[in-house]
Enzyme design. Structure first.
Site, PDB file in Angstrom:
ATOM      1  N   SER A  66       0.868  -1.189   0.000  1.00 47.11           N
ATOM      2  CA  SER A  66       0.000   0.000   0.000  1.00 47.11           C
ATOM      3  C   SER A  66       0.898   1.229   0.000  1.00 47.11           C
ATOM      4  O   SER A  66       1.627   1.458   0.972  1.00 47.11           O
ATOM      5  CB  SER A  66      -0.877   0.027   1.258  1.00 47.11           C
ATOM      6  OG  SER A  66      -1.569  -1.183   1.413  1.00 47.11           O
ATOM      7  N   LYS A 101      -7.598   1.636  -2.340  1.00 45.74           N
ATOM      8  CA  LYS A 101      -7.025   1.053  -1.118  1.00 45.74           C
ATOM      9  C   LYS A 101      -6.901   2.111  -0.014  1.00 45.74           C
ATOM     10  O   LYS A 101      -7.191   1.843   1.150  1.00 45.74           O
ATOM     11  CB  LYS A 101      -5.654   0.438  -1.440  1.00 45.74           C
ATOM     12  CG  LYS A 101      -4.874  -0.077  -0.240  1.00 45.74           C
ATOM     13  CD  LYS A 101      -5.539  -1.246   0.454  1.00 45.74           C
ATOM     14  CE  LYS A 101      -4.723  -1.702   1.670  1.00 45.74           C
ATOM     15  NZ  LYS A 101      -5.430  -2.676   2.503  1.00 45.74           N
ATOM     16  N   LYS A 161       0.614   4.748   8.663  1.00 49.06           N
ATOM     17  CA  LYS A 161       1.113   5.106   7.324  1.00 49.06           C
ATOM     18  C   LYS A 161      -0.040   5.256   6.332  1.00 49.06           C
ATOM     19  O   LYS A 161      -0.096   6.216   5.572  1.00 49.06           O
ATOM     20  CB  LYS A 161       2.086   4.016   6.851  1.00 49.06           C
ATOM     21  CG  LYS A 161       2.679   4.215   5.491  1.00 49.06           C
ATOM     22  CD  LYS A 161       2.303   3.215   4.414  1.00 49.06           C
ATOM     23  CE  LYS A 161       2.019   1.813   4.742  1.00 49.06           C
ATOM     24  NZ  LYS A 161       1.753   0.907   3.661  1.00 49.06           N
TER      25      LYS A 161
END
Ligand code: NAD
Length: 295
Positions: free
Chosen positions: A95, A170, A239
């Protein structure tokens, strides 16, 4: 078919194991020797650099923690693009920012190769079962080229659009997961303070309007047991919220819920829980409320 796999962590290792179990010829690399040795015992060939993994490979998979590491693995001195043959494909399962995926896909194209973003959802158990949801950004032809690998990893494979669009969906998904997990932790803590049993809360809320994946996947398996080994690490959720926040900032889109949720994970990191599962954010609420949500 020759496949390479770089990044044998919580997600990468079970995915690489599935490819091996399916009989694919597999070359692997990770900075952690134990992870490489575990794969070697299953017949994978250990390599010393990403460039060595890519040499002769038809498909190279990456499952890495963040954009900076991914860029280095692809573009660096001993990176994948040093040796990747024309016509080969990089399938990035990490990701990262959509613009990073687009940049790397452009660099691969210059070498006569290709790279798709294929971030995944479904956690470690989804990776173990080959039941991940996979969100692909790239051309239809590139997705078709990736199928011999992706079919062993995911049950639901979506072609979202051009390069970077897999990462776009995502980061939207993980914005929601981060906020839902913090909200579920907050709510369960209040319920516990009110004298409700953990199982009662899970039984009823999971059948009611307050349910979420964060609740159903994390309550009984992590929170009620007080076991917070990842799973999905606080550092990675932090993150991912950062990816959503910085992307939203660049387009002047306010994210009040996401920004507040990120601070909850910042607190968990400050308390030394960066490598624990995201469900461990409940410890902060429990401390403040002087209660514990345990069976
Ligand atoms: P992880 O930290 O467990 O694994 C990352 C692996 O990359 C580690 O084994 C690490 O040693 C290796 N690595 C780091 N730098 C390297 C380098 N320069 N060269 C080679 N290997 C290197 O992370 P994870 O949970 O497996 O997640 C991987 C990616 O998948 C992340 O981008 C994450 O956001 C995403 N993701 C994770 C989950 C989850 O539930 N854990 C779910 C969906 C997506």
């Amino acid at each position: 078919m020759k496949v390479g796999f770089i990044g044998l962590g919580a997600m990468g290792r079970p995915m690489a194991k599935r490819l091996r179990a399916a009989g694919l010829e597999l070359a692997v690399f990770d900075l952690v020797t134990a992870a490489v040795e575990e794969m070697a015992a299953l017949g994978a060939v250990p390599k010393a650099t990403p460039a060595q993994v890519a040499e002769g490979a038809d498909i190279v998979c990456t499952s890495l923690p963040n954009s900076a590491i991914l860029k280095n693995v692809i573009l660096g001195e001993d990176g994948v693009l040093k040796t990747l043959k024309p016509g080969a494909l990089v399938v990035d399962l990490s990701s990262v920012e959509p613009q990073v995926s687009r940049q790397l896909a452009g660099a691969a194209k210059e070498k006569g190769a290709a790279m798709i973003d294929a971030p995944v959802s479904g956690g470690v158990s989804g990776a173990e079962k080959g039941a991940l949801t996979i969100m692909v950004g790239g051309t239809a032809a590139e997705l078709a080229q990736a199928e011999p690998v992706l079919q062993h990893l995911g049950k639901k494979i979506y072609h979202v659009g051009d390069s970077g669009s897999g990462q776009a969906i995502k980061l939207v998904n993980n914005l929601l997961l981060g906020a839902n997990m913090a909200a579920a932790a907050e709510a369960l803590t209040l319920g516990s303070k009110l004298g409700l049993k953990p199982e009662t809360m899970l039984d009823i809320i999971s059948q009611s309007s307050g349910s979420s994946y964060a609740l159903t996947a994390k309550a009984a398996n992590f929170i009620f047991k007080g076991e917070f080994a990842p799973g999905f690490a606080v550092d990675l959720q932090y993150k991912d919220l950062g990816l959503a926040i910085s992307t939203a900032q660049s387009m002047s889109v306010p994210l009040p819920m996401g920004t507040l949720a990120q601070q909850i994970y910042e607190i968990a990191r400050a308390k030394g829980q960066g490598r624990e599962d995201i469900s461990s954010v409940i410890k902060f609420y429990e401390e403040l409320a002087k209660t514990e949500v345990r069976s």
